[in-house]
Each structure stands twice: as C-alpha cells, then as structure tokens.
Design a protein around this motif. Structure first.
Motif, PDB file in Angstrom:
ATOM      1  N   UNK A 132      -3.787  -7.594 -25.343  1.00 20.32           N
ATOM      2  CA  UNK A 132      -4.795  -8.617 -25.215  1.00 20.32           C
ATOM      3  C   UNK A 132      -6.019  -8.484 -24.602  1.00 20.32           C
ATOM      4  N   UNK A 133      -5.877  -7.732 -23.626  1.00 20.56           N
ATOM      5  CA  UNK A 133      -7.714  -7.348 -22.092  1.00 20.56           C
ATOM      6  C   UNK A 133      -8.378  -6.911 -23.037  1.00 20.56           C
ATOM      7  N   UNK A 134      -9.093  -7.088 -22.877  1.00 19.11           N
ATOM      8  CA  UNK A 134     -10.592  -6.405 -22.593  1.00 19.11           C
ATOM      9  C   UNK A 134     -10.878  -5.723 -22.255  1.00 19.11           C
ATOM     10  N   UNK A 135     -11.998  -4.335 -22.629  1.00 19.67           N
ATOM     11  CA  UNK A 135     -12.180  -2.997 -22.566  1.00 19.67           C
ATOM     12  C   UNK A 135     -13.189  -3.415 -21.172  1.00 19.67           C
ATOM     13  N   UNK A 136     -13.125  -3.202 -19.802  1.00 21.08           N
ATOM     14  CA  UNK A 136     -14.395  -3.504 -19.323  1.00 21.08           C
ATOM     15  C   UNK A 136     -15.385  -2.135 -19.351  1.00 21.08           C
ATOM     16  N   UNK A 137     -16.227  -2.608 -18.332  1.00 15.88           N
ATOM     17  CA  UNK A 137     -17.470  -1.593 -17.897  1.00 15.88           C
ATOM     18  C   UNK A 137     -17.433  -0.254 -16.830  1.00 15.88           C
ATOM     19  N   UNK A 138     -16.840  -1.149 -15.624  1.00 14.24           N
ATOM     20  CA  UNK A 138     -17.340  -0.627 -14.653  1.00 14.24           C
ATOM     21  C   UNK A 138     -16.509   0.251 -14.645  1.00 14.24           C
ATOM     22  N   UNK A 139     -16.524   1.920 -13.511  1.00 15.28           N
ATOM     23  CA  UNK A 139     -15.228   2.509 -13.562  1.00 15.28           C
ATOM     24  C   UNK A 139     -14.696   2.541 -12.900  1.00 15.28           C
ATOM     25  N   UNK A 140     -14.868   0.800 -11.907  1.00 16.03           N
ATOM     26  CA  UNK A 140     -12.711   1.107 -11.532  1.00 16.03           C
ATOM     27  C   UNK A 140     -11.968   0.055 -12.690  1.00 16.03           C
ATOM     28  N   UNK A 141     -12.680  -0.459 -13.271  1.00 18.21           N
ATOM     29  CA  UNK A 141     -11.643  -1.064 -14.911  1.00 18.21           C
ATOM     30  C   UNK A 141     -11.683  -0.454 -15.735  1.00 18.21           C
ATOM     31  N   UNK A 142     -11.791   0.608 -16.004  1.00 16.36           N
ATOM     32  CA  UNK A 142     -12.107   1.651 -16.745  1.00 16.36           C
ATOM     33  C   UNK A 142     -10.722   2.853 -15.962  1.00 16.36           C
ATOM     34  N   UNK A 143     -11.535   2.577 -14.406  1.00 19.81           N
ATOM     35  CA  UNK A 143      -9.958   4.111 -14.648  1.00 19.81           C
ATOM     36  C   UNK A 143      -8.843   3.135 -14.305  1.00 19.81           C
ATOM     37  N   UNK A 144      -8.864   2.450 -14.311  1.00 24.36           N
ATOM     38  CA  UNK A 144      -7.322   1.308 -14.645  1.00 24.36           C
ATOM     39  C   UNK A 144      -6.692   1.285 -15.585  1.00 24.36           C
ATOM     40  N   UNK A 145      -7.174   1.317 -17.281  1.00 24.15           N
ATOM     41  CA  UNK A 145      -7.246   1.010 -18.454  1.00 24.15           C
ATOM     42  C   UNK A 145      -6.424   2.512 -18.589  1.00 24.15           C
ATOM     43  N   UNK A 146      -7.555   3.300 -18.137  1.00 25.30           N
ATOM     44  CA  UNK A 146      -7.059   5.090 -18.294  1.00 25.30           C
ATOM     45  C   UNK A 146      -6.487   5.994 -17.795  1.00 25.30           C
ATOM     46  N   UNK A 147      -5.512   5.120 -16.397  1.00 25.75           N
ATOM     47  CA  UNK A 147      -4.713   6.295 -16.115  1.00 25.75           C
ATOM     48  C   UNK A 147      -3.806   5.469 -15.448  1.00 25.75           C
ATOM     49  N   UNK A 148      -2.636   5.563 -16.327  1.00 25.82           N
ATOM     50  CA  UNK A 148      -0.841   5.075 -15.779  1.00 25.82           C
ATOM     51  C   UNK A 148      -0.665   5.394 -14.681  1.00 25.82           C
ATOM     52  N   UNK A 149      -0.477   6.336 -13.939  1.00 22.98           N
ATOM     53  CA  UNK A 149      -0.569   6.583 -12.433  1.00 22.98           C
ATOM     54  C   UNK A 149      -1.114   6.756 -11.210  1.00 22.98           C
ATOM     55  N   UNK A 150      -0.349   7.405  -9.856  1.00 24.15           N
ATOM     56  CA  UNK A 150      -1.713   7.369  -9.307  1.00 24.15           C
ATOM     57  C   UNK A 150      -1.098   9.453  -9.140  1.00 24.15           C
ATOM     58  N   UNK A 151      -0.532   9.592 -10.331  1.00 24.02           N
ATOM     59  CA  UNK A 151      -0.177  11.171 -10.209  1.00 24.02           C
ATOM     60  C   UNK A 151      -1.047  11.810 -10.357  1.00 24.02           C
ATOM     61  N   UNK A 152      -2.287  11.480 -11.153  1.00 27.58           N
ATOM     62  CA  UNK A 152      -3.667  12.036 -12.174  1.00 27.58           C
ATOM     63  C   UNK A 152      -4.691  11.459 -11.597  1.00 27.58           C
ATOM     64  N   UNK A 153      -5.023  12.046 -10.258  1.00 29.18           N
ATOM     65  CA  UNK A 153      -6.322  11.426  -9.803  1.00 29.18           C
ATOM     66  C   UNK A 153      -7.637  12.352 -10.530  1.00 29.18           C
ATOM     67  N   UNK A 154      -8.761  12.035 -11.022  1.00 28.43           N
ATOM     68  CA  UNK A 154     -10.038  12.777 -11.722  1.00 28.43           C
ATOM     69  C   UNK A 154     -10.683  13.538 -10.569  1.00 28.43           C
ATOM     70  N   UNK A 155     -11.548  14.430 -10.083  1.00 26.07           N
ATOM     71  CA  UNK A 155     -11.604  15.239  -9.388  1.00 26.07           C
ATOM     72  C   UNK A 155     -13.154  15.870 -10.031  1.00 26.07           C
ATOM     73  N   UNK A 156     -14.143  16.119  -9.278  1.00 27.11           N
ATOM     74  CA  UNK A 156     -14.761  16.533 -10.093  1.00 27.11           C
ATOM     75  C   UNK A 156     -14.831  17.951 -11.422  1.00 27.11           C
ATOM     76  N   UNK A 157     -14.188  18.719 -11.216  1.00 31.88           N
ATOM     77  CA  UNK A 157     -13.523  20.023 -12.233  1.00 31.88           C
ATOM     78  C   UNK A 157     -12.134  19.588 -12.810  1.00 31.88           C
ATOM     79  N   UNK A 158     -11.943  18.177 -12.450  1.00 35.84           N
ATOM     80  CA  UNK A 158     -11.311  18.086 -13.742  1.00 35.84           C
ATOM     81  C   UNK A 158     -11.054  18.260 -15.245  1.00 35.84           C
ATOM     82  N   UNK A 159     -11.735  17.840 -15.968  1.00 32.62           N
ATOM     83  CA  UNK A 159     -12.323  17.419 -17.329  1.00 32.62           C
ATOM     84  C   UNK A 159     -12.712  19.014 -17.426  1.00 32.62           C
ATOM     85  N   UNK A 160     -13.440  19.875 -16.857  1.00 30.57           N
ATOM     86  CA  UNK A 160     -13.742  21.351 -17.718  1.00 30.57           C
ATOM     87  C   UNK A 160     -12.413  21.941 -17.469  1.00 30.57           C
TER      88      UNK A 160
END
Length: 340
Positions: A100-128
C-alpha cells in the motif's frame, strides 16, 4: 573445455563493503574481497583452472529483477553522494512495509525501499561488481548449455538473499536465480538446490508463484537465524518450493539427510538442469556458526548431488573468512570430480 570449468571476474574485488550492524553494534562487513582470494585458492587446490567470464546478455537478469531496482543499483551511489551529509556508502535508515505504500523519488526513501537490511551497503563499485558477478553465473550456465556436465561460478557479491526488488544479506543481484532463468531458455523445468547455511529467501520469493522452477533449500532454522522471516517448512508456493530447516548446530548426518530429501524431491520434479547455490558457511568453523558441517562433509554432499546426473551450474553463495574456507571449497570440488 575442462570437465569442470570455473569462472571468476577479478573486477569484483573492487566491491569492498565496510558497514554492517549486528544487534545495534556497528562492525566490519563480512563480505570481503579476501573471501574470493581464499576461494580461488580452493579452486586451484582442486587442480582446476580459473577462466574470466565475458560480458553476458543481460536479458535473464532483467527477467528476474525489476527495472526500478536495477536503476537504483546503477545510480543510487551517485545520487547518495549529492545528499547533504551523506556517508561513503548507501545504508538505509528506514525499511518500510511496502504494501500500500507509494514509491518515493528521493534517494533516502529509495534506499529504504530497495535495501532490506544493513548488510548490503551500496558503494561506488558495487553495481559494476554485481554485474560482473552476473556475467560469472551466466558464463557457467553457458558452459553447461554448451555441453559441460557442470561449471562453477565464483560470484561476488553473492545473490540468494536478493529478491526481484530488494537487496539484503550482502546480496544485490540474484546470481542463482539469473542462472536458472538462463537455463529455462533450454529446459522446460529447472531446479535450484540451495545448501547455504542461510535460507535463500530472495530466490524463494522470485520463484514462489512459478511452477517451472523448483526451489529447494537446506539451511539452519530461521526462527532465530537470518533471514528470520522466511525459510520455514510450511512455505510451499504452488508446490514448487521445499524448505528443509535444521536445528541450529546440526552436523554432517542431519545435513546430508536433508540434502538427500531435497534430491528426492528434485528427482520427482524431473528438471532438465540444476543450479546449486553453494554456501560453505554451513561449516563448523564459519563465523556465523549456524550448522556444524565438517570439511569432508562437503565432499560427501558433492558426490550425492552429482549422482543426480543433471547438468549443473554451481553458484558460490556464502562462506566467510575462516582458516577452513579454502579447504572446504577444495573438498567440495574434489568430491564432485571424484564422483564422476
């Protein structure tokens, strides 16, 4: 082509996450590049060579993960750096209930939406690095579809806790699920057997409503062990999901008996190919201490799984820093080779 081609992308070493928190205590992240160094030594100890995977067609990845999640992984770190007072890694400070939640546009909200816990920090080289991990899994899948009986993918970061829209537990892109999706291009049915000490909750969620991919997971009881909320025996989906949780501290015999039970279910499903999500963190000396599997136990498991006679993509999941990590992979790969 060797009997058991092994793939690893050196570029994945650039992913070097730092943040992790356990029970309110901030500490060093356990998914380090040194894991790959020790696993590479295990490959070589088994007498095998390491191949560099080519860039792969991303269609199987895009069939598994949502477009908005992939955009977040690709651009999230750069967006985070533009936020006032941001730290060096993207670490969510909120985790919403999405129904029932609305997908946010800001990075803080998107980080919360897409990260289930603190064990997966997204760094500079993570995507590559995560993309090269996918390349690694798909290279192994391609080798199997080209005729190899099995192939091993040393993927970093690991993947089985990532679902279609969410990172978690050190995982960003679900390498095992992506490999299974690629194999579906050749086979009507594919099975995934996950023997990591942690339940493959992301893999289960991805395939829970599908009847063409059977997911079987042998793991420590999640009632008081990560991922906590999934991995119980009653979770069956449309009959193509089997969880075999074991009491914390279970050793070789209970673990192998559960694997045998899972293999029987896979035989009944009659898939054309298998993805083995190989976690070495079930070992008795792994830092997470969920199960107490011995080093020879991995060789025994390998022989049982190979006896299925299925083309098999072996995807590396967990297995954390201990003096036994190299020996455990060498034991598994050696057991696989000797069973041939």
């Amino acid at each position: 082509m060797t009997d058991l081609p092994c793939f690893y992308a050196p570029e994945t070493a650039a992913h070097d996450p730092r943040f992790w928190m356990l029970r309110g205590v901030v500490m060093a992240n356990k998914e380090t590049p040194e894991r790959a160094d020790r696993l590479l030594a295990g490959i070589r100890a088994a007498g095998l060579d390491v191949l560099t995977p080519p860039s792969a067609d991303q269609a199987p990845m895009r069939a598994i993960h949502t477009d908005r999640y992939l955009r977040f992984l690709e651009t999230g770190w750069q967006d985070w750096q533009q936020a006032s007072g941001a730290g060096p890694e993207v670490v969510a400070n909120l985790h919403p209930q999405k129904a029932g939640a609305t997908y946010p546009s800001g990075i803080t909200g998107r980080a919360g939406w897409h990260m289930g816990d603190t064990g997966c920090p997204l760094g500079r080289d993570t995507w590559a690095a995560a993309l090269r991990g996918v390349d690694t899994a798909l290279a192994a899948a391609d080798a199997v579809m080209a005729g190899a009986g099995a192939a091993y993918a040393l993927c970093r970061p690991p993947g089985h806790h990532a679902d279609a829209d969410t990172a978690g537990g050190h995982c960003f892109l679900n390498n095992s699920a992506i490999a299974a999706q690629a194999l579906r291009g050749r086979h009507d049915r594919v099975a995934i057997l996950d023997i990591d000490v942690h339940h493959g909750n992301g893999t289960q969620a991805i395939f829970f409503d599908r009847a063409d991919v059977l997911t079987v997971s042998v793991h420590a009881d999640p009632d008081n062990f990560y991922p906590f909320y999934l991995g119980h025996a009653h979770e069956t989906g449309y009959g193509a999901n089997l969880n075999l949780p074991l009491p914390i501290g279970s050793g070789d015999e209970a673990w192998l008996a559960a694997i045998d039970q899972g293999l029987a279910r896979i035989r009944d499903f009659a898939p054309g190919a298998l993805v083995l999500a190989l976690g070495l963190d079930a070992h008795e000396n792994d830092p997470f201490r969920g199960l107490r599997v011995t080093t020879p136990g991995f060789a025994r498991a390998a022989a049982r799984i190979r006896a299925l006679g299925l083309p098999t993509v072996i995807v590396q999941e967990g297995g954390y820093l201990s003096e036994d990590l190299t020996r455990n992979l060498a034991s598994f790969l050696g057991g696989w080779i000797e069973a041939g």
